[in-house]
Design a protein around this motif. Sequence first.
Motif, PDB file in Angstrom:
ATOM      1  N   SER A 123       0.613  -1.086  -0.071  1.00 39.03           N
ATOM      2  CA  SER A 123      -0.108  -0.101  -0.132  1.00 39.03           C
ATOM      3  C   SER A 123       0.781   1.253  -0.191  1.00 39.03           C
ATOM      4  O   SER A 123       0.094   2.313   0.019  1.00 39.03           O
ATOM      5  CB  SER A 123      -0.875  -0.021   1.229  1.00 39.03           C
ATOM      6  OG  SER A 123      -1.793  -1.050   1.279  1.00 39.03           O
ATOM      7  N   GLY A 124       2.012   1.184   0.233  1.00 41.96           N
ATOM      8  CA  GLY A 124       3.162   2.280  -0.125  1.00 41.96           C
ATOM      9  C   GLY A 124       3.756   2.689   1.240  1.00 41.96           C
ATOM     10  O   GLY A 124       4.371   3.621   1.351  1.00 41.96           O
ATOM     11  N   PHE A 125       3.549   1.831   2.308  1.00 43.18           N
ATOM     12  CA  PHE A 125       3.883   2.145   3.744  1.00 43.18           C
ATOM     13  C   PHE A 125       5.345   1.228   3.710  1.00 43.18           C
ATOM     14  O   PHE A 125       5.312   0.085   4.472  1.00 43.18           O
ATOM     15  CB  PHE A 125       3.142   1.895   4.746  1.00 43.18           C
ATOM     16  CG  PHE A 125       1.878   2.772   4.809  1.00 43.18           C
ATOM     17  CD1 PHE A 125       2.054   4.014   5.190  1.00 43.18           C
ATOM     18  CD2 PHE A 125       0.693   2.517   4.268  1.00 43.18           C
ATOM     19  CE1 PHE A 125       1.025   5.025   5.218  1.00 43.18           C
ATOM     20  CE2 PHE A 125      -0.302   3.589   4.058  1.00 43.18           C
ATOM     21  CZ  PHE A 125      -0.144   4.907   4.685  1.00 43.18           C
ATOM     22  N   ARG A 126       6.391   1.425   3.104  1.00 45.33           N
ATOM     23  CA  ARG A 126       7.572   0.588   2.977  1.00 45.33           C
ATOM     24  C   ARG A 126       8.506   0.622   3.927  1.00 45.33           C
ATOM     25  O   ARG A 126       9.602  -0.082   4.112  1.00 45.33           O
ATOM     26  CB  ARG A 126       8.284   0.951   1.563  1.00 45.33           C
ATOM     27  CG  ARG A 126       7.574   0.883   0.314  1.00 45.33           C
ATOM     28  CD  ARG A 126       8.079   0.866  -0.887  1.00 45.33           C
ATOM     29  NE  ARG A 126       7.204   0.661  -2.087  1.00 45.33           N
ATOM     30  CZ  ARG A 126       6.889  -0.165  -2.639  1.00 45.33           C
ATOM     31  NH1 ARG A 126       7.360  -1.621  -2.056  1.00 45.33           N
ATOM     32  NH2 ARG A 126       6.023  -0.472  -3.632  1.00 45.33           N
ATOM     33  N   ASN A 127       8.348   1.409   5.035  1.00 48.62           N
ATOM     34  CA  ASN A 127       9.170   1.479   6.150  1.00 48.62           C
ATOM     35  C   ASN A 127       8.304   0.515   7.346  1.00 48.62           C
ATOM     36  O   ASN A 127       8.903   0.624   8.524  1.00 48.62           O
ATOM     37  CB  ASN A 127       9.192   3.038   6.714  1.00 48.62           C
ATOM     38  CG  ASN A 127      10.450   2.955   7.330  1.00 48.62           C
ATOM     39  OD1 ASN A 127      11.508   2.286   7.522  1.00 48.62           O
ATOM     40  ND2 ASN A 127      10.439   3.832   8.565  1.00 48.62           N
ATOM     41  N   SER A 128       7.449   0.132   7.041  1.00 46.52           N
ATOM     42  CA  SER A 128       6.779  -0.856   7.769  1.00 46.52           C
ATOM     43  C   SER A 128       7.547  -2.156   8.492  1.00 46.52           C
ATOM     44  O   SER A 128       8.579  -2.365   7.705  1.00 46.52           O
ATOM     45  CB  SER A 128       5.405  -1.414   7.441  1.00 46.52           C
ATOM     46  OG  SER A 128       4.555  -0.517   6.968  1.00 46.52           O
ATOM     47  N   GLY A 129       7.434  -2.544   9.714  1.00 42.38           N
ATOM     48  CA  GLY A 129       8.090  -3.693   9.872  1.00 42.38           C
ATOM     49  C   GLY A 129       7.603  -4.499  11.583  1.00 42.38           C
ATOM     50  O   GLY A 129       6.375  -4.094  11.786  1.00 42.38           O
ATOM     51  N   ILE A 130       8.239  -5.330  11.947  1.00 46.92           N
ATOM     52  CA  ILE A 130       7.896  -6.328  12.859  1.00 46.92           C
ATOM     53  C   ILE A 130       8.710  -6.193  13.769  1.00 46.92           C
ATOM     54  O   ILE A 130       9.662  -6.362  13.616  1.00 46.92           O
ATOM     55  CB  ILE A 130       7.149  -7.580  12.304  1.00 46.92           C
ATOM     56  CG1 ILE A 130       6.248  -7.477  11.362  1.00 46.92           C
ATOM     57  CG2 ILE A 130       7.006  -8.440  13.519  1.00 46.92           C
ATOM     58  CD1 ILE A 130       5.954  -8.780  10.463  1.00 46.92           C
ATOM     59  N   ARG A 143       4.421   2.287   8.796  1.00 45.29           N
ATOM     60  CA  ARG A 143       5.231   3.415   8.931  1.00 45.29           C
ATOM     61  C   ARG A 143       5.497   3.790   7.185  1.00 45.29           C
ATOM     62  O   ARG A 143       5.700   2.992   6.560  1.00 45.29           O
ATOM     63  CB  ARG A 143       6.369   3.366   9.429  1.00 45.29           C
ATOM     64  CG  ARG A 143       6.251   2.950  10.971  1.00 45.29           C
ATOM     65  CD  ARG A 143       7.697   2.956  11.630  1.00 45.29           C
ATOM     66  NE  ARG A 143       8.591   1.789  11.046  1.00 45.29           N
ATOM     67  CZ  ARG A 143       8.955   0.929  11.990  1.00 45.29           C
ATOM     68  NH1 ARG A 143       8.554   0.684  13.058  1.00 45.29           N
ATOM     69  NH2 ARG A 143       9.582   0.291  11.314  1.00 45.29           N
ATOM     70  N   SER A 144       5.655   5.002   7.085  1.00 46.69           N
ATOM     71  CA  SER A 144       6.210   5.549   5.830  1.00 46.69           C
ATOM     72  C   SER A 144       7.202   6.558   6.048  1.00 46.69           C
ATOM     73  O   SER A 144       7.810   6.960   7.015  1.00 46.69           O
ATOM     74  CB  SER A 144       5.110   6.446   5.333  1.00 46.69           C
ATOM     75  OG  SER A 144       5.378   6.936   3.869  1.00 46.69           O
ATOM     76  N   THR A 145       7.861   6.679   4.909  1.00 51.40           N
ATOM     77  CA  THR A 145       9.143   7.588   4.731  1.00 51.40           C
ATOM     78  C   THR A 145       9.201   9.168   4.435  1.00 51.40           C
ATOM     79  O   THR A 145      10.005   9.766   4.573  1.00 51.40           O
ATOM     80  CB  THR A 145      10.312   7.178   4.131  1.00 51.40           C
ATOM     81  OG1 THR A 145      10.009   6.879   2.658  1.00 51.40           O
ATOM     82  CG2 THR A 145      10.769   5.749   4.783  1.00 51.40           C
ATOM     83  N   HIS A 146       7.858   9.356   4.026  1.00 50.68           N
ATOM     84  CA  HIS A 146       7.573  10.751   3.387  1.00 50.68           C
ATOM     85  C   HIS A 146       7.484  11.865   4.386  1.00 50.68           C
ATOM     86  O   HIS A 146       6.400  12.226   4.589  1.00 50.68           O
ATOM     87  CB  HIS A 146       6.628  10.868   2.332  1.00 50.68           C
ATOM     88  CG  HIS A 146       5.320  10.475   2.699  1.00 50.68           C
ATOM     89  ND1 HIS A 146       4.923   9.541   3.441  1.00 50.68           N
ATOM     90  CD2 HIS A 146       4.113  11.189   2.489  1.00 50.68           C
ATOM     91  CE1 HIS A 146       3.562   9.349   3.460  1.00 50.68           C
ATOM     92  NE2 HIS A 146       3.231  10.564   3.170  1.00 50.68           N
ATOM     93  N   CYS A 147       8.555  12.193   5.410  1.00 53.59           N
ATOM     94  CA  CYS A 147       8.261  12.974   6.414  1.00 53.59           C
ATOM     95  C   CYS A 147       9.153  14.451   5.948  1.00 53.59           C
ATOM     96  O   CYS A 147       9.599  14.637   4.960  1.00 53.59           O
ATOM     97  CB  CYS A 147       9.144  12.345   7.573  1.00 53.59           C
ATOM     98  SG  CYS A 147       8.660  10.701   8.255  1.00 53.59           S
ATOM     99  N   LEU A 148       8.831  15.296   7.023  1.00 58.35           N
ATOM    100  CA  LEU A 148       9.398  16.741   6.668  1.00 58.35           C
ATOM    101  C   LEU A 148       9.624  17.459   8.046  1.00 58.35           C
ATOM    102  O   LEU A 148       8.828  17.154   8.925  1.00 58.35           O
ATOM    103  CB  LEU A 148       8.522  17.266   5.612  1.00 58.35           C
ATOM    104  CG  LEU A 148       8.941  18.872   5.602  1.00 58.35           C
ATOM    105  CD1 LEU A 148      10.000  19.127   4.624  1.00 58.35           C
ATOM    106  CD2 LEU A 148       7.781  19.954   5.100  1.00 58.35           C
TER     107      LEU A 148
END
Length: 250
Positions: A123-130, A143-148
Amino acid sequence: PDRSQLPSWKIQCLNKCDFSKKGSVDDDISHIVAFINSHEQYFTTSSCSGRIILFDGAWDCQVQKRNCSWLFVTHQKCQSEDVLTSLEKSVGDSSLKFEPFVLHIQCKKLEDAQLLHTVAVNSGFRNSGITVGKKGKIIMAVRSTHCLEVPVSHRGTVLITDQYLDFLVRVSNQKMEENLKRIERFYECLQTALQPQEQKCFLKEAADKKPIYRRRRKRAQVDSVTDCCQSVNDHNENSEEETVCDLLFL
């Protein structure tokens, strides 16, 4: 759900108080939280739909904020005037920050967490983890990486022009729009992944019986759903053999 019929580990989580500053689930993800909590094998432990924050504090030698206070926060798009008015209240080192959607889910089994991880990544949340705790507690984080995050004042003195502030707000709003699109995409894939097995079989049989011309006419719509379903199906077939790449044992 009826708490009398829930497992003990889930009842304990449901009985905990919400210690977040807002004290409730954000409106844009309340339907997702409710959907996940309706399944026995999952429970959400924390969440945020995404937010734009202007916070004030002081930097220490380790480049970390201390004694922070929020000057402005919204879970929707914002206006430059609102941010500028809040920035005038700064007495320390303030930063404008966009934080995307985040969701932490406690899972009953590792396979349950792997399924949600597949849905999140697709779904685009490529920073997700377990993560797996010492006592076996399994948490899946979306989680996602498009932060600012941009510093905008130092010791109460504004460092940027109004024009640059307008630019930062515009970028933050664009990120918020993309964030909401990913949230809905996550919800759609989540519904597909957690459908009862009987319903999945029925939908597959119905799709196979559709006329060819109707398939072609709706190719774009069917392809998007098929990709998500295929990814989840592949995960189900290989979950016993594969391990999640970013699994951490604490």
